[in-house]
Design an enzyme around this catalytic site. Sequence first.
Site, mmCIF file in Angstrom:
data_model
loop_
_atom_site.group_PDB
_atom_site.id
_atom_site.type_symbol
_atom_site.label_atom_id
_atom_site.label_comp_id
_atom_site.label_asym_id
_atom_site.label_seq_id
_atom_site.Cartn_x
_atom_site.Cartn_y
_atom_site.Cartn_z
ATOM 1 N N TYR A 256 53.093 42.274 111.358
ATOM 2 C CA TYR A 256 53.569 42.501 109.929
ATOM 3 C C TYR A 256 52.132 43.050 109.196
ATOM 4 O O TYR A 256 52.103 44.112 108.648
ATOM 5 C CB TYR A 256 54.278 41.618 109.159
ATOM 6 N N SER B 60 50.558 44.331 100.868
ATOM 7 C CA SER B 60 50.620 42.779 100.901
ATOM 8 C C SER B 60 49.372 41.940 101.126
ATOM 9 O O SER B 60 48.575 42.436 101.773
ATOM 10 C CB SER B 60 51.579 42.479 102.188
ATOM 11 N N GLU C 283 49.296 39.352 102.861
ATOM 12 C CA GLU C 283 49.158 39.228 104.047
ATOM 13 C C GLU C 283 47.957 39.904 105.006
ATOM 14 O O GLU C 283 47.586 39.291 105.903
ATOM 15 C CB GLU C 283 50.368 39.266 105.066
HETATM 16 P P1 NAP Z 1 63.173 42.568 101.257
HETATM 17 O O1 NAP Z 1 63.931 42.094 100.119
HETATM 18 O O2 NAP Z 1 62.951 42.125 102.636
HETATM 19 O O3 NAP Z 1 63.559 44.134 101.148
HETATM 20 C C1 NAP Z 1 63.015 45.143 102.183
HETATM 21 C C2 NAP Z 1 63.719 46.514 102.334
HETATM 22 O O4 NAP Z 1 63.392 47.265 103.254
HETATM 23 C C3 NAP Z 1 65.363 46.283 102.176
HETATM 24 O O5 NAP Z 1 66.102 47.010 101.487
HETATM 25 C C4 NAP Z 1 65.782 46.797 103.705
HETATM 26 O O6 NAP Z 1 66.890 47.182 103.758
HETATM 27 C C5 NAP Z 1 64.714 47.853 103.822
HETATM 28 N N1 NAP Z 1 64.504 48.478 105.169
HETATM 29 C C6 NAP Z 1 63.992 47.657 106.071
HETATM 30 N N2 NAP Z 1 63.878 48.261 107.140
HETATM 31 C C7 NAP Z 1 64.109 49.638 106.907
HETATM 32 C C8 NAP Z 1 64.359 50.812 107.540
HETATM 33 N N3 NAP Z 1 63.983 51.168 108.824
HETATM 34 N N4 NAP Z 1 64.633 51.829 106.882
HETATM 35 C C9 NAP Z 1 64.924 51.709 105.543
HETATM 36 N N5 NAP Z 1 64.769 50.630 104.970
HETATM 37 C C10 NAP Z 1 64.641 49.615 105.540
HETATM 38 O O7 NAP Z 1 61.657 42.786 100.666
HETATM 39 P P2 NAP Z 1 60.969 42.592 99.197
HETATM 40 O O8 NAP Z 1 60.687 41.204 98.829
HETATM 41 O O9 NAP Z 1 61.824 43.289 98.362
HETATM 42 O O10 NAP Z 1 59.711 43.262 99.393
HETATM 43 C C11 NAP Z 1 59.611 44.726 99.203
HETATM 44 C C12 NAP Z 1 58.249 45.354 99.833
HETATM 45 O O11 NAP Z 1 57.176 44.537 99.350
HETATM 46 C C13 NAP Z 1 58.192 45.153 101.329
HETATM 47 O O12 NAP Z 1 57.252 46.306 101.678
HETATM 48 C C14 NAP Z 1 57.385 43.878 101.589
HETATM 49 O O13 NAP Z 1 56.907 44.063 102.879
HETATM 50 C C15 NAP Z 1 56.413 44.062 100.353
HETATM 51 N N6 NAP Z 1 55.717 42.862 99.858
HETATM 52 C C16 NAP Z 1 56.689 41.644 99.636
HETATM 53 C C17 NAP Z 1 56.061 40.716 99.036
HETATM 54 C C18 NAP Z 1 57.088 39.371 98.473
HETATM 55 O O14 NAP Z 1 56.355 38.160 98.491
HETATM 56 N N7 NAP Z 1 58.123 39.709 98.193
HETATM 57 C C19 NAP Z 1 54.758 40.596 99.013
HETATM 58 C C20 NAP Z 1 53.852 41.443 99.576
HETATM 59 C C21 NAP Z 1 54.559 42.553 99.749
HETATM 60 P P3 NAP Z 1 68.146 46.324 104.391
HETATM 61 O O15 NAP Z 1 68.667 45.926 103.131
HETATM 62 O O16 NAP Z 1 69.048 47.404 105.082
HETATM 63 O O17 NAP Z 1 67.681 45.350 105.385
#
Ligand code: NAP
Length: 325
Positions: free
Chosen positions: A149, A125, A127
């Site tokens: 985070y 990320s 971040e």
């Molecule tokens: P998101 O919508 O919050 O999805 C996160 C996923 O992780 C959800 O499916 C959640 O499951 C799962 N999760 C959380 N804790 C878990 C655990 N203990 N065991 C198994 N699964 C777990 O995030 P996103 O926007 O799709 O982002 C995807 C990835 O990219 C993340 O790692 C995020 O940090 C990273 N990222 C995102 C952005 C952005 O702007 N979107 C930017 C940089 C990096 P539940 O549905 O059960 O909660």
Amino acid sequence: MKKALITGVTGQDGAYLSKLLLSKGYKVFGTFRRVSTPNFWRLQNLGIFNKVNLIPADLLDMGSLLEALKVSEPDEVYNLAAASYVATSFEEAIGNSEVTGLAVTRFLEAIRHQNSDIKFYQASSSEMYGNNNFSLQNEKTPFLPSSPYAAAKLYAHSIANIYRQSYNIFTCSGILFNHESPLRGMEFVSRKITNSVAEISLGLKDKLILGNLKAERDWGFAGEYMEAIHLMMQQDKPDDYVIAMGKSLSVEEFLTLASEYAGLGDWHDFVKIDESNMRPSDIDELTGDSSKARKKLGWKPKMEFNDLVKHMVYHDIDYFKNPTV
Ligand code: NAP
């Protein structure tokens, strides 16, 4: 037929990536957490719920990760699961760091022992850069995380690199800047804004409470960012890539535009700033330089900021007029 295992398939990126890989002929497996209320609305929204092979697994549970690898026998693992909301990482620092950081070591150990030919993608990320005072961030820019985070993401990023160097495992990290969509979680500021202006424009509520409007981020469309992730995993050599639009705009600019698209005019009429919505420490500005990805991967996003905001606002207005999933 190639097989992919996606962790966090219930999240925004998990849903878009599943859709992309299915369209490319992959057999897609996705891990989900067993929770009291099933959380498959994004997969349903994209019409792919029945096409993804779902496997229950928690990143905190090594046994379930091993089982997921055994059942899916993947060529590629995309580790998207994380406790992804920065503000919560201050409130639940230890638990969040376990999931976002240490769990990646568990996963890589599982791959190392089970089948070290599996390719591994790590969702890093922007971040991780924190307030490092560089105006533009690329793969060589120093990291200075300013939240639990970001610190956990940096640990995971580093460990993915260590397994690449030490065990020759194909690990790639995508350093993704903010990417949004109508599938973004409601707690994130972009979606909170588009969802609220939609409701306000339809007379369903009258106030929107926000925190720091001055923070500037580099915003892109999640669907297009998943194309970059897939391209990284198809290269001959594993590497890390920044994925970004190259332009930062403030939360206030997002809000101003969203308010216009919803036909609401001046946002001061309905927005209230609440100090409790501010993070203990925030990043002023993040702007990514993705020239490496554009050159080496041939990745070129098309959806500009205005179109992204419009897409999200119009989607949310349509949703409140006709709720489906
Ligand atoms: P998101 O919508 O919050 O999805 C996160 C996923 O992780 C959800 O499916 C959640 O499951 C799962 N999760 C959380 N804790 C878990 C655990 N203990 N065991 C198994 N699964 C777990 O995030 P996103 O926007 O799709 O982002 C995807 C990835 O990219 C993340 O790692 C995020 O940090 C990273 N990222 C995102 C952005 C952005 O702007 N979107 C930017 C940089 C990096 P539940 O549905 O059960 O909660």
